[in-house]
Design an enzyme around this catalytic site. Structure first.
Site, mmCIF file in Angstrom:
data_model
loop_
_atom_site.group_PDB
_atom_site.id
_atom_site.type_symbol
_atom_site.label_atom_id
_atom_site.label_comp_id
_atom_site.label_asym_id
_atom_site.label_seq_id
_atom_site.Cartn_x
_atom_site.Cartn_y
_atom_site.Cartn_z
ATOM 1 N N GLN A 17 -8.761 13.967 4.713
ATOM 2 C CA GLN A 17 -8.775 12.990 5.835
ATOM 3 C C GLN A 17 -7.510 12.489 5.916
ATOM 4 O OE1 GLN A 17 -12.243 10.143 5.659
ATOM 5 N NE2 GLN A 17 -12.177 10.320 3.503
ATOM 6 N N GLU A 40 -18.858 7.019 5.653
ATOM 7 C CA GLU A 40 -18.269 7.133 4.418
ATOM 8 C C GLU A 40 -18.646 6.074 3.397
ATOM 9 O OE1 GLU A 40 -13.772 7.997 2.229
ATOM 10 O OE2 GLU A 40 -13.779 6.556 4.101
ATOM 11 N N SER A 84 -7.203 12.799 0.308
ATOM 12 C CA SER A 84 -8.022 13.643 -0.979
ATOM 13 C C SER A 84 -8.051 15.220 -0.677
ATOM 14 C CB SER A 84 -9.281 13.111 -1.042
ATOM 15 O OG SER A 84 -9.295 11.685 -1.443
ATOM 16 N N ASN A 120 -12.890 -3.062 -1.590
ATOM 17 C CA ASN A 120 -14.113 -3.891 -1.812
ATOM 18 C C ASN A 120 -13.754 -5.262 -1.196
ATOM 19 O OD1 ASN A 120 -15.333 -1.906 -2.879
ATOM 20 N ND2 ASN A 120 -16.006 -2.805 -4.705
HETATM 21 C C1 LIG Z 1 -9.097 8.296 -5.133
HETATM 22 C C2 LIG Z 1 -8.619 8.041 -3.836
HETATM 23 C C3 LIG Z 1 -8.743 8.751 -2.553
HETATM 24 C C4 LIG Z 1 -8.257 8.333 -1.391
HETATM 25 N N1 LIG Z 1 -8.509 9.203 -0.378
HETATM 26 C C5 LIG Z 1 -8.087 9.082 1.064
HETATM 27 C C6 LIG Z 1 -8.400 10.005 2.002
HETATM 28 O O1 LIG Z 1 -8.772 11.381 1.851
HETATM 29 N N2 LIG Z 1 -7.593 9.687 2.977
HETATM 30 C C7 LIG Z 1 -6.706 8.535 3.303
HETATM 31 O O2 LIG Z 1 -6.482 8.255 4.444
HETATM 32 N N3 LIG Z 1 -7.126 7.568 2.468
HETATM 33 C C8 LIG Z 1 -7.192 7.878 1.003
HETATM 34 N N4 LIG Z 1 -7.191 6.995 0.215
HETATM 35 C C9 LIG Z 1 -6.540 5.617 0.564
HETATM 36 C C10 LIG Z 1 -7.441 4.501 0.612
HETATM 37 O O3 LIG Z 1 -7.999 4.544 1.907
HETATM 38 C C11 LIG Z 1 -6.577 3.213 0.616
HETATM 39 O O4 LIG Z 1 -5.974 3.101 -0.904
HETATM 40 C C12 LIG Z 1 -7.014 2.026 0.739
HETATM 41 O O5 LIG Z 1 -7.478 2.005 2.313
HETATM 42 C C13 LIG Z 1 -6.186 0.859 0.348
HETATM 43 O O6 LIG Z 1 -4.851 0.769 0.978
HETATM 44 P P1 LIG Z 1 -3.495 0.657 -0.246
HETATM 45 O O7 LIG Z 1 -3.991 1.648 -1.239
HETATM 46 O O8 LIG Z 1 -2.495 0.770 0.904
HETATM 47 O O9 LIG Z 1 -3.865 -0.755 -0.664
HETATM 48 P P2 LIG Z 1 -3.356 -2.196 0.052
HETATM 49 O O10 LIG Z 1 -3.811 -2.211 1.362
HETATM 50 O O11 LIG Z 1 -1.857 -2.139 -0.266
HETATM 51 O O12 LIG Z 1 -3.948 -2.969 -1.009
HETATM 52 C C14 LIG Z 1 -3.800 -3.590 -2.228
HETATM 53 C C15 LIG Z 1 -4.685 -4.591 -2.642
HETATM 54 O O13 LIG Z 1 -4.393 -5.729 -1.516
HETATM 55 C C16 LIG Z 1 -5.867 -6.125 -1.087
HETATM 56 N N5 LIG Z 1 -5.699 -6.668 0.266
HETATM 57 C C17 LIG Z 1 -5.155 -5.788 1.042
HETATM 58 N N6 LIG Z 1 -5.625 -6.587 2.357
HETATM 59 C C18 LIG Z 1 -6.069 -7.364 2.209
HETATM 60 C C19 LIG Z 1 -6.825 -8.389 3.009
HETATM 61 N N7 LIG Z 1 -6.686 -8.428 4.314
HETATM 62 N N8 LIG Z 1 -7.738 -9.282 2.452
HETATM 63 C C20 LIG Z 1 -7.864 -9.145 1.096
HETATM 64 N N9 LIG Z 1 -7.272 -8.344 0.341
HETATM 65 C C21 LIG Z 1 -6.498 -7.319 0.795
HETATM 66 C C22 LIG Z 1 -6.561 -5.020 -1.459
HETATM 67 O O14 LIG Z 1 -8.011 -5.199 -1.275
HETATM 68 C C23 LIG Z 1 -5.986 -4.341 -2.623
HETATM 69 O O15 LIG Z 1 -6.741 -4.929 -3.754
HETATM 70 C C24 LIG Z 1 -7.835 7.249 -1.107
HETATM 71 C C25 LIG Z 1 -7.596 6.104 -2.318
HETATM 72 C C26 LIG Z 1 -7.875 6.520 -3.372
HETATM 73 C C27 LIG Z 1 -7.716 5.733 -4.425
#
Ligand SMILES: Cc1cc2nc3c(=O)[nH]c(=O)nc-3n(C[C@H](O)[C@H](O)[C@H](O)COP(=O)(O)OP(=O)(O)OC[C@H]3O[C@@H](n4cnc5c(N)ncnc54)[C@H](O)[C@@H]3O)c2cc1C
Lengths: 383, 344
Positions: A125, A243, A160, A367
């Protein structure tokens, strides 16, 4: 209300149990986040398909059995009971599959569903980008139309299985003037296309479970657009619902972990404190509560009801539960819990599962984001 | 497998909800408290006229003969509106006893009157002055006593909607109509039923407590905006919503198992009660927090519901007892754990 399985469902259970007993590899496959293991898992998908077990809810013409959600839950229970290999194509069969079924043209279904079922196409994805994580509407990777092609430029990340996968699906900005969630399109991209560079990223366990995908003037045919141009956001939301909810994380997975935890607890009980006992008990209770909730949800869906933001309730619940169960197991194992070795009590699988449980509250929408959705869309609190 | 409610069940529940909405308001509950008469005789008759009190009573006794899943939905709403009258007890305890024991059915002529039921899980007599007869469950015996002959000492509950009397045992023969022996399985059945009943009340209460908090956070402004727009407040209430959601299906399955005499009914009931206890505690704490000091006042209605939870968490199976029970069951049934046994 009638809670219990019909005779035909019981027969179905026996059938899948029998098939799995005969076919599940006696020696566990290598991790699907290694090249070799990935191919072993592809073979397994092929084998599943040979018995028409890829996705029992799909129509027969695409390799399914035309069964309902309850039967799918039964399938999952037997699958986890048999300790069958993890589904390397879960992004395909559980997420893209239902999306294609709902939004795909007949031609697209023809082309993609069967190849997905046989494991010929393993999917990843592509939503997240370096600048678009929780804020997915900040996507900047573009797919501009030129003749009968889309020309894709930009970068996806955390994808992933992408290290070894064949295809990716995701959201791309197709309207250069657009902002936020408007002007995005849902496009399917072959990862062997010219201009695609995949850079694997090792995860906590050291294996490249996800990858960055770079797009440099990548040309894909317009027939790879799913739904209408610019309609990507709402289609992606539907996929995200699958999902978070019952598709990707059916209850059997957690129930099997809970019973493994109980066995571990009872084996070591004499040396353990009361707080461990109550966490073990709570784990079992919550895994059961999740299962009961999903059975009720499946029944409601079959009766024609819809679920929307409710799937966020489950996402938080299962991911916290998964962490609690693994944490408790490590607390029981104590000094041996750090060992990534095959020793007694299946230690290595607990530490591996524990690592992965740290990611549950992050992937599929963190979450915190789920709780925002619950508060704003279910409880009606102001943005 | 059909884990949905029937249309009839939902219609009956919704009609009852309508009645409760206008007839069991916090003002009316408070006026019962002020007069020291939480049991409102007029309302009891209305509940009778609506068919609620006899909803699950066998048709041969003039009841509607409905199933306990329907009862569970009704009792959940009794929790939601904090109905002071013991209609939940009438349905899940005394009606059950009458349905299952011809001896008891014969002794209780006036089946629409409140019949109190006591047991070691809920030893104090509820609304003694409003009951005609009292059924005391021993370990394996059941005695039926005429209420007017019972001597007891009134007890003050932290929930003014609960009128309690402590039975004085020294003269336990007074008013005794009959003692039935060898009743162990019926006694256990009623105790299980009490667990499901109290779980249903707690789930209803939790929903109400959360609704009060969300409404309040839309209304109350600080820093120039509704406090419900602050993420810390949102997440507290979202967490409560999650706990409540995952207590529901467990509850309905428990009611179903009770209704169908499933051999695992007690385990299912214990699961339902434990989930409901956790949901109610989370909802109560977080909703109180979202209200600020206002929530901590007698004036705000929130406590009417919260304090009801304090009682129902403890009677008919509390955390410690339920956890011990489940742990013993799990240890015994270890080979039968796992996803394929959920609906055994
Ligand atoms: C094991 C794993 C597999 C994954 N697989 C895929 C995949 O196959 N395809 C894909 O596209 N993505 C994938 N992801 C990415 C995943 O979707 C993102 O990590 C996720 O959406 C969070 O984005 P970020 O990592 O940029 O964190 P950020 O958005 O930078 O967030 C960092 C922290 O800030 C908090 N935060 C951010 N915005 C807010 C808000 N508005 N209110 C409160 N808190 C907030 C978050 O909750 C988090 O705790 C994967 C991630 C992991 C860990």
């Amino acid at each position: 209300m009638k809670i219990g399985f019909s005779d035909s469902q019981k027969k179905f259970r026996d059938e899948i149990r029998g098939w799995l007993e005969k076919n599940v590899p006696k020696i566990p496959l290598k991790s699907f986040d290694t090249k070799e293991g990935f191919e072993e898992h592809r073979e397994w998908e092929k084998k599943l398909n040979s018995g028409n077990w890829s996705m029992v809810t799909w129509p027969k013409q695409y390799g399914g059995r035309g069964l309902n959600l309850i039967e799918w839950l039964i399938f999952e229970e037997e699958y986890y009971r048999a300790k069958a290999p993890a589904r390397v194509n879960q992004n395909g069969v559980f997420l893209l599959g239902p999306t294609l079924m709902e939004y795909g043209s007949d031609k697209q279904k023809e082309k993609f569903l069967s190849a997905m079922a046989t494991g010929e196409h393993i999917w990843s994805q592509g939503w997240s980008e370096p600048g678009a994580g929780s804020d997915m509407a900040a996507i900047r990777t573009t797919a501009f139309k030129k003749g009968d092609k889309y020309i894709i430029n930009g970068q996806k990340t955390w994808s992933s299985r992408a290290a070894f996968a064949d295809w990716t699906f995701g959201l791309f900005r197709s309207d250069p003037e657009s902002e936020r969630h408007r002007g995005l399109s849902f496009i399917l991209v072959p990862l062997d296309a010219e201009g695609v560079t995949v850079r694997p990223i090792p995860q906590l366990d050291g294996e490249p479970g996800f990858a960055e995908i770079y797009f440099d003037d990548v040309e894909v045919d317009v027939s790879n657009l799913l739904g209408g141009e610019g309609k990507g956001w709402s289609i992606a939301m539907a996929t995200a619902g699958f999902e978070r909810g019952l598709m990707l994380r059916s209850p059997a997975r957690f129930q099997e972990t809970a019973s493994k935890l109980l066995s571990l607890y009872f084996k070591n009980k004499d040396n353990l404190s009361g707080s461990i006992e109550s966490k073990v008990l709570q784990s079992w209770l919550r895994a059961e509560a999740y299962a009961l909730n999903i059975y009720q949800t499946a029944s409601n869906l079959m009766a024609g009801k819809k679920i929307g933001p409710e799937s966020s309730l489950g996402k938080v619940f299962w991911s916290e539960l998964d962490h609690q169960m693994h944490q408790t197991a490590l607390d029981i194992l104590g000094v041996s819990s750090e060992l990534e070795e095959v020793v007694a009590d299946d230690v290595a699988s607990w530490i591996k599962g524990y690592m992965f449980s740290y990611s549950g509250p992050i992937y599929a929408g963190t979450n915190e984001i789920q709780k925002n959705i619950i508060a704003e869309r279910l409880l009606g609190m102001p943005r | 497998m059909n884990f949905t409610f029937s249309e009839d069940q939902e219609i009956f529940r919704d009609a009852f909800k309508k009645y409760l909405e206008s007839n069991v308001t916090p003002e009316k509950i408070r006026s019962g408290w002020e007069d020291n008469m939480p049991f409102n005789q007029a309302r009891w008759h209305e509940l009778e006229e609506l068919g609620i009190l006899q909803s699950n009573l066998d048709e041969k006794y003039g009841g509607l003969g409905l199933d306990l899943v329907t009862s569970c939905l009704l009792v959940e709403e009794m929790g939601y509106y904090a109905l002071p009258e013991p209609a939940a007890e009438q349905i899940f305890l005394s009606n059950l006893l009458i349905n299952k024991s011809i001896d008891i059915a014969e002794l209780i002529e006036e089946k629409n009157q409140f019949i109190g039921v006591t047991h070691s899980l809920s030893p104090n007599i509820l609304f003694l002055d409003n009951s005609s007869k009292q059924i005391n469950l021993g370990e394996d015996s059941i005695s039926i006593v005429s209420s007017k002959d019972i001597n007891g000492k009134k007890l003050k509950s932290s929930d003014p909607s609960r009128d309690l009397t402590n039975f004085i045992f020294e003269n336990s023969d007074s008013g005794l109509l009959q003692t039935l022996n060898d009743q162990k399985s019926l006694v256990n059945n009623v105790a299980t039923s009490g667990m499901v009943m109290s779980a249903a009340i707690l789930v209803g209460l939790s929903r109400k407590i959360l609704d009060l908090a969300t409404a309040y956070t839309l209304d109350r402004k600080q820093f120039g905006k509704p406090i419900g727009s602050f993420q810390a407040v949102k997440h507290m209430l979202a967490q409560a919503a999650i706990e409540i959601e995952f207590s529901k299906a467990t509850l309905y399955r428990a009611a179903y198992s009770l209704d169908n005499d499933n051999p695992l009914q007690k385990l299912h009931a214990a699961q339902a009660k434990l989930q409901a206890i956790d949901a109610c505690e989370m909802a109560s704490r977080n909703s109180m927090q979202a209200h600020g000091a206002m929530g901590y006042t007698w004036e705000m209605d929130l406590h009417i519901f919260i304090r009801r939870g304090w009682s129902y968490k403890q009677v008919w199976g509390n955390k410690s007892l339920l956890e011990n029970y489940i742990m013993n069951q799990l240890e015994k049934d270890l080979p039968k754990l796992g996803s394929t046994y959920t609906f055994l």
